[in-house]
Design an enzyme around this catalytic site. Structure first.
Site, mmCIF file in Angstrom:
data_model
loop_
_atom_site.group_PDB
_atom_site.id
_atom_site.type_symbol
_atom_site.label_atom_id
_atom_site.label_comp_id
_atom_site.label_asym_id
_atom_site.label_seq_id
_atom_site.Cartn_x
_atom_site.Cartn_y
_atom_site.Cartn_z
ATOM 1 N N LYS B 76 -2.363 48.742 33.179
ATOM 2 C CA LYS B 76 -3.445 47.756 33.161
ATOM 3 C C LYS B 76 -3.791 47.422 31.708
ATOM 4 O O LYS B 76 -3.868 48.313 30.865
ATOM 5 C CB LYS B 76 -4.662 48.330 33.893
ATOM 6 C CG LYS B 76 -5.819 47.337 34.072
ATOM 7 C CD LYS B 76 -6.950 47.975 34.883
ATOM 8 C CE LYS B 76 -8.117 47.017 35.087
ATOM 9 N NZ LYS B 76 -9.216 47.633 35.858
ATOM 10 N N SER B 151 -11.013 45.129 39.855
ATOM 11 C CA SER B 151 -10.429 44.407 38.758
ATOM 12 C C SER B 151 -8.963 44.723 38.474
ATOM 13 O O SER B 151 -8.284 43.931 37.828
ATOM 14 C CB SER B 151 -11.228 44.709 37.479
ATOM 15 O OG SER B 151 -11.090 46.080 37.128
ATOM 16 N N SER B 175 -12.634 49.459 41.254
ATOM 17 C CA SER B 175 -11.565 48.596 40.738
ATOM 18 C C SER B 175 -10.138 49.084 40.958
ATOM 19 O O SER B 175 -9.189 48.343 40.707
ATOM 20 C CB SER B 175 -11.767 48.351 39.240
ATOM 21 O OG SER B 175 -12.756 47.375 39.036
#
Lengths: 482, 510
Positions: B76, B151, B175
């Protein structure tokens, strides 16, 4: 300050002192912070505020502040937390300063200060830890402000006094006391000019007899001990004049201008920042166990107040001399080394108080920078004790030692200052002087005993300072009275 | 597309059936085929991937390969990798490269995972859909008109689309788990303090956790085993010993106690998801598990509490993005020209104004920004996206003088109550079960105009972050709309083994 004003008003002063700690690395990053290095070389990604970096508490930071707390009779919180103080400035790379807010680690202490004709106890509200910001340099580039982050993240403690101070002199004495304590604890070098000790002052005035405080102003940018005293004096005078002229003091922050010797407003109460303090989520609470406290207490050095009393008792020193010698830990250490090596505390204190302090003052240096070791001073004292040199030779040799690696004895020989105690030689000398000064001899015999000094002086002159004055005295009196 | 777990890949590599270079080749083709549409990767470096593959291949041949050999992973874009762009999907970090590796990256390399690229996300991990990204939305591989969740949308989508066999994400308020549910993969949020945050760009420091996505419970256990554990560079990282997570995932006990907070299986939850999860629970019960009804009385305050505390921390954490040292800075000359023009305009207006107007105009003139202030405002206005700005403003507000006690102080007290709820519940049960999200993935653009609706997607996941405990989401079934949905288990702090155990039991149901 005018006497009339002083009679009607009294000042209320509180000091906030920042001391930069002498830890080897920064408060929250494993990097040294050496003063005077090239800009932006003493940094890690954390000091630069890079994303993803995290602060890690330097354990010495906590130990140092606890020492300060104990030395100022503070309570030590078993649990306290760090907080973030948020504001934007280019030399604050994270956009917040890690500090402490409503739970300082040290609280409710005091220090005793000595003034010329009275002593006073000054409350210490709190002492907390925080990190320093970097430096913005506005005057080296015509178009840009330059930022040096070497100092960013260096550890500070902030010592906040109660508003117990009433005069600029008290403020000066308090600040000196704080400097003395941090130096004794070896947690800060106490140098105001280099900024390792910084001081802000909150000042207000009120009519004598009134309990309620007047509106206060905060003074910043006073970069020497004398400036603190001067700036406070200026501010008290300014406030009194303002009030007497029918005006009102406005709560504001004022900057001291050293070149003009006056202060000017920096920001008003309305412009004050909202720092949005909140608990620092990257750092767990600081837990101080009782074991840790015991351990740190054991590490505490003897502080000035205690040492001063001991010097009076142990070495028979006068209180004034003891205060002078213990003012700096290192001077007191120096004295004690000389006393120990020479085995003569009286001579040691005389040397330190007269000769050593004179040189320190003349050269504006600290004892740490003084070139003669305690061992060598002790040798000098021993030479004198063994009657190998006299007092005037002692001073001559001391001055020579400042620029020489040689031992006092080598210097004494080289400069031909070894005292002559050979009675045959001295007898001859005394006889010559008696023969050469019949008038003085007669007057001495008539009762003018003060002339002994003249005979000894002649002997010293004739021997180029080497004659043992004690022996000369004995011989003269024997020959003229015997 | 053939899905292959790390365990399977590792077996083949160690047996010599496939080289790591061939393995990377396979993922490269898959990425080339899928990524343009799915938009999971925002940065790829196959040269580096092949170099890593060749170096590790040598270790394989010497019998020295690490635990993660065969793992082809994406990271990420919020976790720092040295020499690679780290943007957090934000324009404010345009052009920024990290100068150091996060602890988790060092640990992945040490166990021979191959890192091939960086993954899409909501800007600074703020969002539940991955729509708030400078790179555009990541799309759900099961239906590219649908969101991935967020997210960590890119991290979930990359695994779901077979473009990696594991990825790292971060979970501040769901997330990892919520996108895992939407994309039909396994996602684990470790206990706060289990995995070092050093190198994770902070959103809300007291909530953020790094965790793995994978195809199987065992794979996420293997990655967790590697990245978990004490780190002296993070003072909030725990020194509690780690369990053998892989063993916990491989040989689960069946007689576990599962807490069921009935109140959460009600209003707002999709009926099919409700039924699907209840069926799973019935099967687990039939296999030996005990279902214990529990209450989490303060969970109804979780969302509000979270949006006060997390935004407060974020407002401070994001202050460093000021355009001074790195990242986006507004054009200085343009800024100065604008400022001058504004000043001129005001001066002109003052000249012709009178009365109250004059006073207010004069005030406006004195309040005109200093150039530095304006530079900050302009850089940050240009650099941050709408959701990040919303949260910075919210966080700044709740910390402001006069509001602190009413918001932040109160929320902190509620956070403690929520934690106590869980502590009490875990006295009687091993794990707690809930849906991961109230619905399946919804349409891209559907909830963008209603932030509160969007925040409600995190209603089941957010409590674990407030309490600091661990949670996992794994596929529970496919909805009649064709999209996957997840089941969530939560376990007490540092009880990841219990989490993996329960999850594996569900996986075994098939």
């Amino acid at each position: 300050m005018s006497t009339i004003a002083h009679e009607r008003f009294e000042a209320v002063i509180g000091l906030e002192v920042h001391a930069q700690l002498l830890t080897k690395s920064k408060a929250f990053a494993p990097v040294a912070a050496i003063y005077g290095e090239a800009p932006n070389t003493q940094v890690t990604p954390l000091c630069l505020g890079h994303p993803g970096t995290l602060p890690v508490v330097n354990e010495n930071l906590v130990r140092y502040i606890i020492k300060m707390g104990l030395a100022t009779n503070c309570g030590i919180a078993p649990k306290s937390i760090f907080a973030r103080k948020n504001y934007f400035y280019p030399d604050l790379p994270k956009g917040y300063q890690i500090s402490q807010f409503d739970t300082p680690i040290c609280h409710d202490g005091y220090v005793d200060i000595e003034l010329e004709d009275y002593d006073k106890r000054i409350g210490v509200t709190r002492i907390h830890m925080e990190e320093d910001a970097g430096k913005s340099i506005h005057d080296q580039d015509p178009y840009n402000t330059l930022v040096d982050l070497n100092r960013a993240g260096t550890p500070l403690i902030e010592i906040v006094s109660e508003p117990d101070l009433r005069t600029p002199q008290e403020a000066y004495a308090y600040l000196t006391k704080i400097k003395q304590i941090v130096q004794y604890l070896e947690i800060c070098d106490g140098n105001m000019e280099e900024g390792s000790l910084r001081c802000d002052a909150n000042v207000s005035v009120r009519p004598r007899g009134r309990e309620k405080f007047g509106t206060r102003t905060e003074l910043k940018n006073m970069n020497s001990f004398r400036n603190v005293e001067k700036a406070i004096e200026y501010e008290i005078y300014r406030q009194i004049e303002l009030i007497e002229g029918g005006g009102e003091v406005v709560q504001q922050t004022r900057l001291w201008d050293t070149s003009k010797m006056q202060s000017r407003p920096m920001r008003s109460k309305e412009e004050a920042h909202d720092y949005r303090y909140f608990p620092e989520p990257d750092l767990p609470p600081i837990i101080v166990t009782s074991e840790m406290l015991v351990e740190i207490k054991a590490e505490l050095p003897e502080l000035a107040d205690v040492r001063q009393k001991r010097f009076v008792k142990e070495y028979g020193m006068s209180e004034v001399d003891a205060i002078t010698i213990t003012e700096s830990r290192y001077l007191a250490d120096y004295f004690e080394s000389v006393a120990e090596y020479s085995g003569n505390a009286k001579a040691a204190s005389n040397m330190v108080l007269s000769e050593v302090l004179r040189v320190l003052n003349e050269q504006s240096i600290d004892i740490g920078e003084f070139s003669i070791t305690p061992q060598k001073i002790s040798e000098l004292i021993k030479l004198k004790e063994a009657d190998k040199i006299n007092s005037s030779a002692m001073q001559t040799i001391f001055n020579e030692m400042l620029n020489s690696e040689k031992t006092p004895e080598e210097l004494a020989k080289e400069m031909n200052l070894i005292q002559v105690s050979d009675s045959g030689f001295l007898e001859e000398l005394v006889d010559e002087i008696i023969a050469g000064n019949p008038d003085e001899v007669q007057r001495y015999k008539d009762g003018k005993k003060q002339l002994m000094g003249f005979f000894v002086g002649q002997a010293m002159k004739a021997s180029k300072g080497k004659a043992n004055p004690k022996m000369v005295t004995q011989m003269v009196s024997k020959k003229l009275e015997g | 597309m053939t899905i292959q777990t790390i365990a399977e890949a590792k077996k083949k590599v160690l047996a010599g059936d496939v080289t790591l270079r061939e393995l990377v080749e396979g993922y490269k083709s898959q990425i080339e085929a899928e990524n343009e549409e799915v938009n999971a990767y925002v940065y790829l470096n196959f040269d580096s991937a092949f170099e890593q593959a060749d170096a590790i291949q040598k270790k394989v041949e010497k019998g020295e390969a690490g635990a993660l050999v065969g793992a082809i992973m994406g990271i990420k874009d919020v976790i720092c990798e040295r020499g690679k762009p780290v943007t957090c999907a934000s324009n404010i970090l345009d052009g920024f490269e990290s100068v150091y590796d996060a602890t988790v990256i060092e640990r992945l390399h040490a166990e021979d995972a191959i890192l091939i690229g960086r993954l899409n996300m909501d800007e600074f991990a703020m969002g539940s859909t991955n729509e708030y990204s400078r790179y555009g939305a990541a799309k759900n591989p099961h239906d590219t008109t649908k969101v991935t969740g967020g997210s960590s949308g890119g991290s979930a989508a990359a695994v779901a689309a077979g473009m990696a066999n594991a990825t790292l994400g971060s979970d501040t308020g769901g997330s990892i788990r919520q996108p895992a549910s939407y994309c039909g993969v396994v996602g684990l949020k470790p206990t706060y303090g289990r995995v070092s945050r050093y190198g994770l760009v902070a959103f809300a420091s007291s909530f953020d956790s790094i965790g793995p996505f994978g195809h199987s419970v065992e794979d996420v256990a293997t990655v967790l085993q590697t990245i978990a554990g004490f780190d002296e560079r993070d003072n909030t990282c725990s020194s509690v010993e780690k369990d053998d997570y892989v063993v916990a995932a491989q040989s689960p006990k069946k007689n576990i106690k599962i807490g069921v907070p009935e109140a959460l299986f009600g209003e707002g939850l999709d009926v099919e998801i409700n039924t699907g999860i209840k069926e799973i629970l019935n099967k687990l019960e039939a296999d030996g598990a005990e279902l214990v009804p529990i209450e989490l009385p303060h969970s109804k305050y979780a969302l509000a509490t979270y949006y006060i505390l997390a935004t407060a921390e974020a407002s401070s954490n994001l202050a460093r993005f000021d355009g001074i040292r790195y990242g986006h800075r507004a054009d200085k000359d343009q800024m100065l020209d604008e400022l001058k023009a504004e000043e001129e305009a005001l001066k002109q207006a003052v000249k012709s104004a009178e009365g109250d107007d004059l006073v207010s105009l004069q005030q406006e003139l004195t309040k005109l920004d200093a150039p530095l202030t304006r530079l900050y405002k302009k850089s940050r206005t240009e650099g941050f996206g709408v959701e990040v700005k919303r949260r910075i403003m919210l966080g700044t507000y709740v910390l402001s003088a006069g509001y602190y006690d009413a918001y932040y102080g109160k929320a902190q007290r509620v956070r403690r109550l929520i934690k106590e709820d869980f502590t009490n519940a875990f006295k009687n049960v091993d794990v707690i079960v809930t849906p991961t999200a109230p619905t399946t993935a919804f349409g891209i653009g559907e909830k963008q105009n209603d932030p509160v609706q969007m925040y409600l997607n995190d209603i089941y996941t957010i409590s674990a972050n407030l309490a600091g405990i661990c949670g996992i989401s794994l596929p529970a079934g496919t909805h009649s709309n064709g999209l996957p949905y997840g089941i969530q288990f939560m376990a007490d702090s540092f009880q990841e083994s219990k989490l993996l155990n329960a999850a594996r039991l569900v996986e075994l149901l098939g």
